[in-house]
Design an enzyme around this catalytic site. Structure first.
Site, mmCIF file in Angstrom:
data_model
loop_
_atom_site.group_PDB
_atom_site.id
_atom_site.type_symbol
_atom_site.label_atom_id
_atom_site.label_comp_id
_atom_site.label_asym_id
_atom_site.label_seq_id
_atom_site.Cartn_x
_atom_site.Cartn_y
_atom_site.Cartn_z
ATOM 1 N N HIS A 1 52.035 57.004 76.854
ATOM 2 C CA HIS A 1 53.084 56.767 77.849
ATOM 3 C C HIS A 1 52.947 57.769 78.987
ATOM 4 C CE1 HIS A 1 55.169 59.783 75.224
ATOM 5 N NE2 HIS A 1 55.646 60.226 76.364
ATOM 6 N N GLU B 1 58.462 56.690 80.142
ATOM 7 C CA GLU B 1 59.565 57.569 79.747
ATOM 8 C C GLU B 1 60.191 58.106 81.020
ATOM 9 O OE1 GLU B 1 58.179 61.060 77.662
ATOM 10 O OE2 GLU B 1 60.160 61.551 76.901
HETATM 11 CO CO CO Z 1 56.800 61.973 76.614
#
Ligand code: CO
Length: 134
Positions: free
Chosen positions: A79, A130
C-alpha cells in the site's frame, strides 16, 4: 485533500533479506524490527530524505498481509500512505464520492500512533491506499 506521501509499504516473506537489501545494497537508514501485534505485522522502517518505506512481515495467524505474501512470495508493494489534515473530513468526502473505506470506516491508530484508514484498491487505480492524519 491529500498531502505528502508518508510511506510506501512493501510486504515480504523474509524481513532480514529485505532489510539487507535496503541497508546494505541501497544504503538506506533502517530501524530495528518492530512487532505490531495489533496490526499483524513486524515492521522495519526505512528512512529516506523525503519519505519512508515500511517493510512488512506477516505476524500471527490473522495478519492482513499474510495472503498478499502468499500470492507474492518474492515481496511486493502492499500500500501507499498519504497524509491528510483531518481524517474524518477526508473520510466523509471520500464516502460522499462513492469510495469504499475498509474496516467499517472508523479510523484506527496506525504504526506511527496516528489515526489511519484504508481505502479499497478498486477505487484507487488498483492500489491499496492508506490515509493518515498528521
Ligand atoms: Co502503512
Amino acid at each position: 485533500m491529500i498531502g505528502r506521501l508518508n510511506h510506501v509499504a512493501i510486504a515480504v516473506a523474509d524481513l532480514d533479506a529485505a532489510t539487507s537489501v535496503y541497508r546494505d545494497t541501497l544504503g538506506a537508514k533502517v530501524s530495528a524490527p518492530v512487532d505490531l501485534p495489533e496490526h499483524g505485522v513486524t515492521t522495519v522502517f526505512v528512512e529516506l530524505p523525503n519519505t519512508k518505506i515500511e517493510l512488512l512481515l506477516p505476524l500471527g495467524e490473522d495478519s492482513p498481509v499474510a495472503n498478499f505474501v502468499k500470492r507474492n512470495p518474492g515481496g511486493g508493494v502492499h500500500h501507499i500512505c498519504y497524509e491528510v489534515d483531518d481524517i474524518i473530513a477526508a473520510r466523509d468526502k471520500l464516502v460522499a464520492d462513492g469510495a469504499r473505506v475498509l474496516g467499517g470506516g472508523e479510523p484506527k491508530i496506525g504504526a506511527h500512533n496516528k489515526p489511519v484508514l484504508f481505502l479499497h484498491p478498486k477505487d484507487f487505480c488498483g492500489t491499496l491506499v492508506e490515509i493518515e492524519q498528521v
